[in-house]
Design a protein around this motif. Sequence first.
Motif, PDB file in Angstrom:
ATOM      1  N   UNK A   1      -7.464  -4.519  19.251  1.00 11.48           N
ATOM      2  CA  UNK A   1      -6.011  -3.114  19.430  1.00 11.48           C
ATOM      3  C   UNK A   1      -6.397  -3.320  21.035  1.00 11.48           C
ATOM      4  N   UNK A   2      -5.305  -3.568  21.528  1.00 11.39           N
ATOM      5  CA  UNK A   2      -5.144  -3.139  23.133  1.00 11.39           C
ATOM      6  C   UNK A   2      -4.262  -2.154  23.742  1.00 11.39           C
ATOM      7  N   UNK A   3      -4.747  -1.197  24.372  1.00  7.67           N
ATOM      8  CA  UNK A   3      -3.437  -0.153  25.045  1.00  7.67           C
ATOM      9  C   UNK A   3      -2.775  -0.477  25.494  1.00  7.67           C
ATOM     10  N   UNK A   4      -1.505  -0.128  25.917  1.00  6.28           N
ATOM     11  CA  UNK A   4      -0.264  -0.914  26.537  1.00  6.28           C
ATOM     12  C   UNK A   4       0.027  -0.920  28.075  1.00  6.28           C
ATOM     13  N   UNK A   5       0.123  -1.561  28.830  1.00  3.40           N
ATOM     14  CA  UNK A   5      -0.404  -1.412  30.013  1.00  3.40           C
ATOM     15  C   UNK A   5       0.263  -0.305  30.361  1.00  3.40           C
ATOM     16  N   UNK A   6       1.610  -0.921  29.813  1.00  2.00           N
ATOM     17  CA  UNK A   6       3.193   0.001  30.693  1.00  2.00           C
ATOM     18  C   UNK A   6       3.281   1.066  30.732  1.00  2.00           C
ATOM     19  N   UNK A   7       1.873   1.981  29.965  1.00  2.00           N
ATOM     20  CA  UNK A   7       2.262   3.427  29.930  1.00  2.00           C
ATOM     21  C   UNK A   7       0.673   3.842  30.490  1.00  2.00           C
ATOM     22  N   UNK A   8       1.203   5.006  31.294  1.00  2.00           N
ATOM     23  CA  UNK A   8      -0.292   6.180  32.244  1.00  2.00           C
ATOM     24  C   UNK A   8      -0.486   6.964  30.784  1.00  2.00           C
ATOM     25  N   UNK A   9       0.421   7.690  29.991  1.00  2.00           N
ATOM     26  CA  UNK A   9      -0.392   8.398  29.401  1.00  2.00           C
ATOM     27  C   UNK A   9      -1.186   8.221  27.786  1.00  2.00           C
ATOM     28  N   UNK A  10      -1.689   9.215  27.476  1.00  2.00           N
ATOM     29  CA  UNK A  10      -2.715   9.185  26.070  1.00  2.00           C
ATOM     30  C   UNK A  10      -1.901   9.963  25.612  1.00  2.00           C
ATOM     31  N   UNK A  11      -2.794   9.895  23.870  1.00  2.00           N
ATOM     32  CA  UNK A  11      -2.184  10.709  23.407  1.00  2.00           C
ATOM     33  C   UNK A  11      -1.845  11.982  23.594  1.00  2.00           C
ATOM     34  N   UNK A  12      -1.197  13.206  22.948  1.00  2.00           N
ATOM     35  CA  UNK A  12      -1.073  14.757  22.646  1.00  2.00           C
ATOM     36  C   UNK A  12      -2.749  14.980  22.403  1.00  2.00           C
ATOM     37  N   UNK A  13      -3.468  16.398  22.830  1.00  2.00           N
ATOM     38  CA  UNK A  13      -3.738  16.648  22.328  1.00  2.00           C
ATOM     39  C   UNK A  13      -4.088  16.952  20.913  1.00  2.00           C
ATOM     40  N   UNK A  14      -2.848  17.626  20.527  1.00  2.00           N
ATOM     41  CA  UNK A  14      -2.007  17.792  19.396  1.00  2.00           C
ATOM     42  C   UNK A  14      -1.159  17.132  18.727  1.00  2.00           C
ATOM     43  N   UNK A  15      -1.685  15.609  19.004  1.00  2.00           N
ATOM     44  CA  UNK A  15      -0.746  14.508  18.201  1.00  2.00           C
ATOM     45  C   UNK A  15      -1.472  14.143  17.110  1.00  2.00           C
ATOM     46  N   UNK A 123      18.154  13.102  15.654  1.00  2.00           N
ATOM     47  CA  UNK A 123      18.130  11.686  15.250  1.00  2.00           C
ATOM     48  C   UNK A 123      17.064  11.689  17.400  1.00  2.00           C
ATOM     49  N   UNK A 124      17.824  11.882  17.916  1.00  2.00           N
ATOM     50  CA  UNK A 124      17.077  11.980  19.300  1.00  2.00           C
ATOM     51  C   UNK A 124      15.748  12.428  19.484  1.00  2.00           C
ATOM     52  N   UNK A 125      15.551  13.796  19.204  1.00  2.00           N
ATOM     53  CA  UNK A 125      14.408  14.647  19.487  1.00  2.00           C
ATOM     54  C   UNK A 125      13.291  14.071  18.680  1.00  2.00           C
ATOM     55  N   UNK A 126      13.808  13.789  17.026  1.00  2.00           N
ATOM     56  CA  UNK A 126      12.813  13.621  16.548  1.00  2.00           C
ATOM     57  C   UNK A 126      12.041  11.920  16.869  1.00  2.00           C
ATOM     58  N   UNK A 127      12.897  11.253  16.702  1.00  2.00           N
ATOM     59  CA  UNK A 127      12.176  10.008  17.393  1.00  2.00           C
ATOM     60  C   UNK A 127      11.457   9.664  18.819  1.00  2.00           C
ATOM     61  N   UNK A 128      11.823  10.676  19.729  1.00  2.00           N
ATOM     62  CA  UNK A 128      10.953  11.419  20.786  1.00  2.00           C
ATOM     63  C   UNK A 128       9.572  11.837  20.962  1.00  2.00           C
ATOM     64  N   UNK A 129       9.627  12.787  20.290  1.00  2.00           N
ATOM     65  CA  UNK A 129       8.520  13.373  20.180  1.00  2.00           C
ATOM     66  C   UNK A 129       7.635  12.776  19.073  1.00  2.00           C
ATOM     67  N   UNK A 130       8.327  11.764  18.135  1.00  2.00           N
ATOM     68  CA  UNK A 130       7.291  10.865  17.366  1.00  2.00           C
ATOM     69  C   UNK A 130       6.301   9.541  18.340  1.00  2.00           C
ATOM     70  N   UNK A 131       7.470   9.643  19.408  1.00  2.00           N
ATOM     71  CA  UNK A 131       6.951   8.292  20.524  1.00  2.00           C
ATOM     72  C   UNK A 131       6.182   9.193  21.670  1.00  2.00           C
ATOM     73  N   UNK A 132       5.857  10.472  21.222  1.00  2.00           N
ATOM     74  CA  UNK A 132       5.169  11.554  22.499  1.00  2.00           C
ATOM     75  C   UNK A 132       3.477  11.758  21.615  1.00  2.00           C
ATOM     76  N   UNK A 133       4.287  11.584  20.413  1.00  2.00           N
ATOM     77  CA  UNK A 133       2.393  12.481  19.646  1.00  2.00           C
ATOM     78  C   UNK A 133       2.140  11.370  19.358  1.00  2.00           C
ATOM     79  N   UNK A 134       2.568   9.907  19.242  1.00  2.00           N
ATOM     80  CA  UNK A 134       1.046   8.394  18.302  1.00  2.00           C
ATOM     81  C   UNK A 134       0.573   8.419  19.217  1.00  2.00           C
ATOM     82  N   UNK A 135      -0.636   7.753  19.438  1.00  2.00           N
ATOM     83  CA  UNK A 135      -1.517   7.230  20.416  1.00  2.00           C
ATOM     84  C   UNK A 135      -0.879   5.208  20.339  1.00  2.00           C
ATOM     85  N   UNK A 136      -1.038   5.635  21.779  1.00  2.00           N
ATOM     86  CA  UNK A 136      -0.114   4.536  22.520  1.00  2.00           C
ATOM     87  C   UNK A 136      -0.915   3.570  21.271  1.00  2.00           C
ATOM     88  N   UNK A 137      -2.037   2.800  20.290  1.00  2.00           N
ATOM     89  CA  UNK A 137      -1.999   2.049  20.323  1.00  2.00           C
ATOM     90  C   UNK A 137      -1.716   2.226  19.034  1.00  2.00           C
TER      91      UNK A 137
END
Length: 398
Positions: A1-15, A123-137
Amino acid sequence: MHNDPTTGATAHPSSRTGLLAVFGSTLFQLSGVFMLSPLMLVLLTEREVSTTIAGLFAATTWLGIFIVTPFASALTRRWGRRRAMWFASGVPLAAAVGFLSTDSIPVWFVLELLAGIAGGMRWVLAEALIAEFSPPERLGRTMGMYATMVGATFIIGPSLLAWAGSTGHVALGLVIALLTLGLVWTMFIPPISTPAEAGNTSVGPRGLWQAVQQHPILMLAGFIGGFFELGLASILPLYGLSMGLGASAAALLISVSGLGSTLAAIPVGMAADRFADPVRGRRSLMVAVAAVALVCAAALPLVEHAIWVAWPVVFLLGAAGSSLYTLCMTDIGAREKGIALVNCTAVLVLNYTLGGLVASGISGALIDWSATVAFPAVLILVAAVGLAALLRARRNPA
């Protein structure tokens, strides 16, 4: 697995907690919503309203989504993402209680509009939050799992209605219970930090336009995904009847398309996580999916001579539409955070919905005109334009 170089964020501590809360909330919320929607049409029919009025009532949900989506980021900035999700979960519950409390059809329309507005926010918020909380890899896999779960609620809701029946207050009571559980799960969404650049991000229509300018190819892919998944599904029974299928078999085409949509999301999402160059990998997958859609559209004229061809073609077109949407949301989630992520998700939702409306709006007339020539020709054109644009974007996946 490789982390996505396009994002500088890591998974939220409470992800993990955040993902579980959003998944649980959406499961119960949408199961209740998809139980409520056919129930209200049954109740309207029992009150002997015209088919036109019943159709307008069903369309009110989409009107609410279109009203709120351009302003989702502005409302999110004002309230915060957790409170916005509480609103999105609480309003449908209040609407269901209102349906139970009054027999006034005009009031029902108002409640349905408010529920649609809340549904658009969710619809908008749930998918945005899924992307926010998900580990990048594991972002692709997580988005695929979420899409699969959403697809399952389309089955769970109507099945519960069939089990409970549409007479009396039992069904509405069950809907209220499901929506209450959805609201309770939403309360467990943990606090979310705001990126430092969020204050400089535009919201409202201006923010949406910036999102389109930043990710034009993703918005085009979202439109095509909605065209083949959301739009075609709504008119497949008409197509099946025009090809000589019986009423039951023609209606079953919707289930086959939905099965393709549901089964494709997780494998495509997992594949998107496997590339050493995630951006180029996602674009390569989009090209492959668009090519599948083009081949399937080109195979539609064969249905006239071999009706069995309709089943795999419909399955693969549903899978293609779902895959494009999943890949678009994965790409956006890897690139954006905070309010910018909400902006981009809102634009993707608008384009996906617009694609569905265009497909459902023109396909009926095309089938009436020529189900074996005009209808496949337009599908081939849409898939070919998408494939050409994605091939061009793949060479410069900025």
